[in-house]
Design a protein around this motif. Structure first.
Motif, PDB file in Angstrom:
ATOM      1  N   PRO A 172       0.826  -1.216   0.000  1.00 34.73           N
ATOM      2  CA  PRO A 172       0.000   0.000   0.000  1.00 34.73           C
ATOM      3  C   PRO A 172       0.858   1.263   0.000  1.00 34.73           C
ATOM      4  CG  PRO A 172      -0.738  -1.561   1.675  1.00 34.73           C
ATOM      5  CD  PRO A 172       0.567  -2.077   1.167  1.00 34.73           C
ATOM      6  N   GLU A 173       0.296   2.328  -0.537  1.00 34.41           N
ATOM      7  CA  GLU A 173       1.013   3.596  -0.666  1.00 34.41           C
ATOM      8  C   GLU A 173       1.576   4.071   0.671  1.00 34.41           C
ATOM      9  OE1 GLU A 173       2.619   6.462  -3.028  1.00 34.41           O
ATOM     10  OE2 GLU A 173       1.098   5.100  -3.841  1.00 34.41           O
ATOM     11  N   GLU A 174       0.808   3.922   1.734  1.00 34.83           N
ATOM     12  CA  GLU A 174       1.221   4.460   3.026  1.00 34.83           C
ATOM     13  C   GLU A 174       2.401   3.693   3.644  1.00 34.83           C
ATOM     14  OE1 GLU A 174      -2.394   1.742   3.746  1.00 34.83           O
ATOM     15  OE2 GLU A 174      -1.730   3.222   2.272  1.00 34.83           O
ATOM     16  N   ASP A 175       2.709   2.511   3.117  1.00 38.38           N
ATOM     17  CA  ASP A 175       3.808   1.713   3.668  1.00 38.38           C
ATOM     18  C   ASP A 175       5.085   1.805   2.848  1.00 38.38           C
ATOM     19  OD1 ASP A 175       2.166   0.853   5.688  1.00 38.38           O
ATOM     20  OD2 ASP A 175       1.668  -1.057   4.726  1.00 38.38           O
TER      21      ASP A 175
ATOM     22  N   ARG B 117       7.338   4.216   2.084  1.00 36.76           N
ATOM     23  CA  ARG B 117       8.549   4.836   2.641  1.00 36.76           C
ATOM     24  C   ARG B 117       9.179   3.945   3.710  1.00 36.76           C
ATOM     25  NH1 ARG B 117      10.431   7.726  -1.013  1.00 36.76           N
ATOM     26  NH2 ARG B 117      11.921   8.522   0.492  1.00 36.76           N
ATOM     27  N   LYS B 118       8.346   3.158   4.372  1.00 42.77           N
ATOM     28  CA  LYS B 118       8.871   2.214   5.353  1.00 42.77           C
ATOM     29  C   LYS B 118       9.780   1.193   4.656  1.00 42.77           C
ATOM     30  CE  LYS B 118       5.715   0.730   8.065  1.00 42.77           C
ATOM     31  NZ  LYS B 118       4.551  -0.032   8.574  1.00 42.77           N
ATOM     32  N   ILE B 119       9.331   0.722   3.504  1.00 42.03           N
ATOM     33  CA  ILE B 119      10.138  -0.214   2.714  1.00 42.03           C
ATOM     34  C   ILE B 119      11.451   0.450   2.307  1.00 42.03           C
ATOM     35  CG2 ILE B 119      10.217  -1.538   0.570  1.00 42.03           C
ATOM     36  CD1 ILE B 119       8.271  -2.662   2.606  1.00 42.03           C
TER      37      ILE B 119
ATOM     38  N   MET C 239      11.284  -6.385   7.793  1.00 45.42           N
ATOM     39  CA  MET C 239      10.765  -6.500   6.435  1.00 45.42           C
ATOM     40  C   MET C 239      10.157  -7.875   6.184  1.00 45.42           C
ATOM     41  SD  MET C 239      12.625  -5.791   2.761  1.00 45.42           S
ATOM     42  CE  MET C 239      13.302  -4.246   3.317  1.00 45.42           C
ATOM     43  N   MET C 240      10.792  -8.914   6.693  1.00 47.41           N
ATOM     44  CA  MET C 240      10.264 -10.265   6.514  1.00 47.41           C
ATOM     45  C   MET C 240       8.960 -10.452   7.274  1.00 47.41           C
ATOM     46  SD  MET C 240      13.875 -12.380   6.617  1.00 47.41           S
ATOM     47  CE  MET C 240      13.143 -14.000   6.427  1.00 47.41           C
ATOM     48  N   ALA C 241       8.851  -9.839   8.452  1.00 47.19           N
ATOM     49  CA  ALA C 241       7.597  -9.903   9.204  1.00 47.19           C
ATOM     50  C   ALA C 241       6.491  -9.179   8.448  1.00 47.19           C
ATOM     51  CB  ALA C 241       7.788  -9.289  10.598  1.00 47.19           C
ATOM     52  N   TYR C 242       6.843  -8.061   7.820  1.00 48.90           N
ATOM     53  CA  TYR C 242       5.867  -7.321   7.015  1.00 48.90           C
ATOM     54  C   TYR C 242       5.405  -8.184   5.835  1.00 48.90           C
ATOM     55  CZ  TYR C 242       3.787  -3.696   4.113  1.00 48.90           C
ATOM     56  OH  TYR C 242       2.913  -2.963   3.345  1.00 48.90           O
ATOM     57  N   ALA C 243       6.351  -8.848   5.182  1.00 40.32           N
ATOM     58  CA  ALA C 243       6.008  -9.714   4.047  1.00 40.32           C
ATOM     59  C   ALA C 243       5.084 -10.840   4.473  1.00 40.32           C
ATOM     60  CB  ALA C 243       7.283 -10.276   3.419  1.00 40.32           C
ATOM     61  N   ASP C 244       5.338 -11.387   5.648  1.00 43.34           N
ATOM     62  CA  ASP C 244       4.493 -12.485   6.128  1.00 43.34           C
ATOM     63  C   ASP C 244       3.065 -12.010   6.377  1.00 43.34           C
ATOM     64  OD1 ASP C 244       4.424 -15.311   7.055  1.00 43.34           O
ATOM     65  OD2 ASP C 244       3.826 -14.370   8.940  1.00 43.34           O
ATOM     66  N   GLU C 245       2.922 -10.796   6.922  1.00 42.60           N
ATOM     67  CA  GLU C 245       1.591 -10.241   7.153  1.00 42.60           C
ATOM     68  C   GLU C 245       0.900  -9.935   5.817  1.00 42.60           C
ATOM     69  OE1 GLU C 245      -1.814  -8.705   9.011  1.00 42.60           O
ATOM     70  OE2 GLU C 245      -0.233 -10.101   9.637  1.00 42.60           O
TER      71      GLU C 245
ATOM     72  N   ALA D 191       8.892 -14.656   2.319  1.00 47.87           N
ATOM     73  CA  ALA D 191       9.425 -13.533   3.095  1.00 47.87           C
ATOM     74  C   ALA D 191      10.843 -13.186   2.659  1.00 47.87           C
ATOM     75  CB  ALA D 191       9.392 -13.859   4.588  1.00 47.87           C
ATOM     76  N   VAL D 192      11.668 -14.203   2.420  1.00 50.22           N
ATOM     77  CA  VAL D 192      13.038 -13.969   1.972  1.00 50.22           C
ATOM     78  C   VAL D 192      13.051 -13.385   0.565  1.00 50.22           C
ATOM     79  CG1 VAL D 192      15.219 -15.095   1.376  1.00 50.22           C
ATOM     80  CG2 VAL D 192      14.024 -15.727   3.484  1.00 50.22           C
ATOM     81  N   PHE D 193      12.154 -13.867  -0.299  1.00 51.27           N
ATOM     82  CA  PHE D 193      12.072 -13.338  -1.658  1.00 51.27           C
ATOM     83  C   PHE D 193      11.659 -11.868  -1.641  1.00 51.27           C
ATOM     84  CE2 PHE D 193       9.289 -12.525  -5.396  1.00 51.27           C
ATOM     85  CZ  PHE D 193      10.295 -12.456  -6.351  1.00 51.27           C
ATOM     86  N   PHE D 194      10.739 -11.520  -0.779  1.00 52.79           N
ATOM     87  CA  PHE D 194      10.307 -10.131  -0.644  1.00 52.79           C
ATOM     88  C   PHE D 194      11.500  -9.250  -0.277  1.00 52.79           C
ATOM     89  CE2 PHE D 194       8.677  -6.520   1.728  1.00 52.79           C
ATOM     90  CZ  PHE D 194       7.567  -6.124   1.000  1.00 52.79           C
ATOM     91  N   LEU D 195      12.289  -9.695   0.671  1.00 48.35           N
ATOM     92  CA  LEU D 195      13.477  -8.950   1.100  1.00 48.35           C
ATOM     93  C   LEU D 195      14.443  -8.770  -0.069  1.00 48.35           C
ATOM     94  CD1 LEU D 195      15.370  -9.544   4.409  1.00 48.35           C
ATOM     95  CD2 LEU D 195      16.637  -9.492   2.268  1.00 48.35           C
TER      96      LEU D 195
END
Length: 419
Positions: A173-176, A178-180, A209-215, A248-252
């Motif tokens: 999402p747009e709001e997340d 900058r966190k990435i 980041m991996m926790a974010y990907a899992d969610e 999660a690792v792929f997202f990272l």
């Protein structure tokens, strides 16, 4: 052989008493842009060079384009699973184990399976749909700064399109977003005090980041969208996708490989065009897609956003009169291969019309060739089309600050102004 690297007259601003035999893994050497002269000496005098760094770590340096391509295309001879990247990381510690779970750190058959699965998210259809959206985003990026007359090019321009592209692909999402961006900075700035400057900060960012990907995966399993996470989550449910941990690792990996590297290629490319005004004028006079696409290849060669990857030899091999022994660490210096005088005529000249241009910015070929190469080329073509046609008279307007890293060839800040 003890090669003395004559890097010319010492620059008093570098505060380094010995510029003649630099540690090729020192982040300061790359931050201060001394590596190109060092690699030229090695290409000329000892292209397969045994180097020992300040910590006593020994490894082979491959500095010629042809040797880098050979090692890349012999994945059984030069494997990734015993340490695919940073030379001084133990593949058995926590950081090393995590890296082995990424595509660049895998060998066959695991690598073949993972690449087949994740390539579903980079299909030609997906990229065609994404191009229209990113073209609009590229225009908006320039719209947002054009009236100001000045900006930090890295923060306000170069970082934006890669971030938007990866976020769109992954459904962030747009709001997340900058966190990435911040997590990515902490991961690639492992040697830069501004971004934490240590392994612990990078590992914390990785875990978050991996926790974010899992969610995100959990949400997409309930509410699928048109993004890679949804595609891979659905594939996993059918028994042909990534597990939760693998996703999660792929997202990272995608955030670092797809965001940080394209951002730095954009920054280096604009700096090169500013410093070579005749090349900039060529593109302004003819900003056709084919002309810009050719220039993009030169920007990639010039930038070399990833400086190196490491491999490990599985048996003894003779190369240019040297014996690389089984178990030896071998570093593929992409930044050197992209300046190889035998591969590129007048290799230290920036030439937007250079063709052919068989650079190794995406790796030297073989199974580990960058999965996102087509996406990166698209992003660079779109943003440079906007920049060369809409920002006349752009020039650097202050000190250019380089990332302190021996792995990512990055620019942290580049103030610019324009007419």
């Amino acid at each position: 052989m003890n090669i003395q690297l004559d890097l010319g007259e010492p620059d008093p601003e570098l505060h380094d008493p010995d510029l003649h035999d630099p540690d090729l893994l020192s982040p300061d050497v790359f931050r201060d842009q001394r590596h190109h002269k060092a690699f030229k000496v090695l290409r000329d005098e000892d292209p397969v060079h045994w180097h020992t760094d300040s910590a006593g770590t020994g490894f082979w340096c491959l500095t010629k384009q042809a040797d880098i391509q050979m090692a890349s295309r012999e994945p059984e001879l030069f494997v990734s699973g015993l340490g695919f990247t940073l030379v001084d990381i133990d593949p058995e510690d926590l950081q090393g184990v995590m890296m082995k779970q990424m595509l660049p750190g895998m060998d066959r058959p695991e690598h073949t399976r993972h690449r087949r699965i994740v390539s579903k998210g980079f299909s030609p259809r997906t990229l065609r749909l994404l191009e229209e959206h990113l073209s609009f985003k590229a225009r908006r990026i320039v719209d947002n700064v054009i009236g100001r007359g000045s900006c930090d090019f890295v923060q306000d321009v170069a970082s934006e399109l890669p971030l938007q592209a990866i976020a769109e692909l992954m459904g962030v999402p747009e709001e997340d977003r900058r966190k990435i961006f911040e997590w990515g900075n902490h991961m690639t700035g492992i040697d830069d005090p501004e971004f934490g400057g240590d392994t612990d900060a990078a590992m914390v960012a990785s875990a978050e980041m991996m926790a974010y990907a899992d969610e995100l995966r959990r949400k997409r399993s309930i509410d699928p969208r048109d993004d890679i996470v949804s595609v891979l989550t659905g594939a996993a449910a059918e028994g042909d996708g990534l597990s939760d941990a693998e996703l999660a690792v792929f997202f990272l990996l995608l955030v670092v490989a797809g965001n940080e590297t394209t951002r730095n290629a954009t920054s280096h490319g604009m700096r090169a065009l500013i410093e070579h005004p005749a090349e900039m004028e060529k593109l302004r006079n003819d900003p056709s897609p084919d002309r810009i696409a050719t220039a993009v290849e030169e920007i990639l060669r010039w930038a070399s956003p990833i400086l190196y990857f490491r491999r490990t030899a599985t048996r003894d091999v003779e190369l240019r009169g040297k014996t690389i022994k089984s178990g030896d660490r071998v570093v593929l210096w992409y930044a050197s291969g992209n300046r190889d005088e035998e591969a590129f005529a007048d290799s230290f000249r920036f030439d937007v019309d250079r063709s052919p241009n068989d650079h190794v910015a995406f790796g030297g070929g073989g199974p580990h060739f960058c999965l996102g190469a087509s996406l990166a080329r698209m992003e660079l073509r779109l943003i440079f089309t906007e920049l060369v046609t809409r920002m006349p008279g752009i020039e650097v307007d202050g000190p250019v600050e380089m990332l302190r890293s021996n792995f990512i060839g990055g620019i942290k800040r580049m103030p610019v102004r324009w007419s």
